[in-house]
Write a protein that holds these residues in place. Sequence first.
Motif, PDB file in Angstrom:
ATOM      1  N   LYS A   1      13.840 -31.765 -14.597  1.00  0.00           N
ATOM      2  CA  LYS A   1      15.026 -30.977 -14.265  1.00  0.00           C
ATOM      3  C   LYS A   1      14.683 -29.499 -14.185  1.00  0.00           C
ATOM      4  O   LYS A   1      15.147 -28.782 -13.296  1.00  0.00           O
ATOM      5  CB  LYS A   1      16.126 -31.182 -15.304  1.00  0.00           C
ATOM      6  CG  LYS A   1      16.941 -32.413 -15.111  1.00  0.00           C
ATOM      7  CD  LYS A   1      18.036 -32.486 -16.163  1.00  0.00           C
ATOM      8  CE  LYS A   1      18.879 -33.715 -16.037  1.00  0.00           C
ATOM      9  NZ  LYS A   1      19.915 -33.786 -17.072  1.00  0.00           N
TER      10      LYS A   1
ATOM     11  N   LYS B   1      14.742 -28.506 -10.491  1.00  0.00           N
ATOM     12  CA  LYS B   1      16.144 -28.041 -10.461  1.00  0.00           C
ATOM     13  C   LYS B   1      17.147 -29.131 -10.104  1.00  0.00           C
ATOM     14  O   LYS B   1      18.254 -28.853  -9.693  1.00  0.00           O
ATOM     15  CB  LYS B   1      16.310 -26.863  -9.493  1.00  0.00           C
ATOM     16  CG  LYS B   1      15.348 -25.733  -9.707  1.00  0.00           C
ATOM     17  CD  LYS B   1      15.522 -25.060 -11.029  1.00  0.00           C
ATOM     18  CE  LYS B   1      14.586 -23.885 -11.135  1.00  0.00           C
ATOM     19  NZ  LYS B   1      13.941 -23.738 -12.406  1.00  0.00           N
ATOM     20  N   SER B   2      16.724 -30.393 -10.235  1.00  0.00           N
ATOM     21  CA  SER B   2      17.647 -31.510 -10.001  1.00  0.00           C
ATOM     22  C   SER B   2      17.078 -32.770 -10.647  1.00  0.00           C
ATOM     23  O   SER B   2      15.924 -32.793 -11.056  1.00  0.00           O
ATOM     24  CB  SER B   2      17.846 -31.747  -8.499  1.00  0.00           C
ATOM     25  OG  SER B   2      16.662 -32.225  -7.917  1.00  0.00           O
TER      26      SER B   2
END
Length: 62
Positions: free
Chosen positions: A56, A60-61
């Motif tokens: 994450k 960023k996901s």
Amino acid sequence: MITGEIEHHYRNFVLKLVLTQLRRELAFGTVTMQEAIDRLYQLCEKYSLAVQEDCKEIFKSW
């Protein structure tokens, strides 16, 4: 991640250990980049909950 271009302090010790080993194997030529990617992918797939926080932060996901 494998090449070391991403500066990240890994929280998961096993992920950190495997990345260090893969980098070493790449440097010595005992593994190809594709093999290293496959092994890292298998680790992340098998232990997805354990590496989730690191992924994450890096990607960023989730």
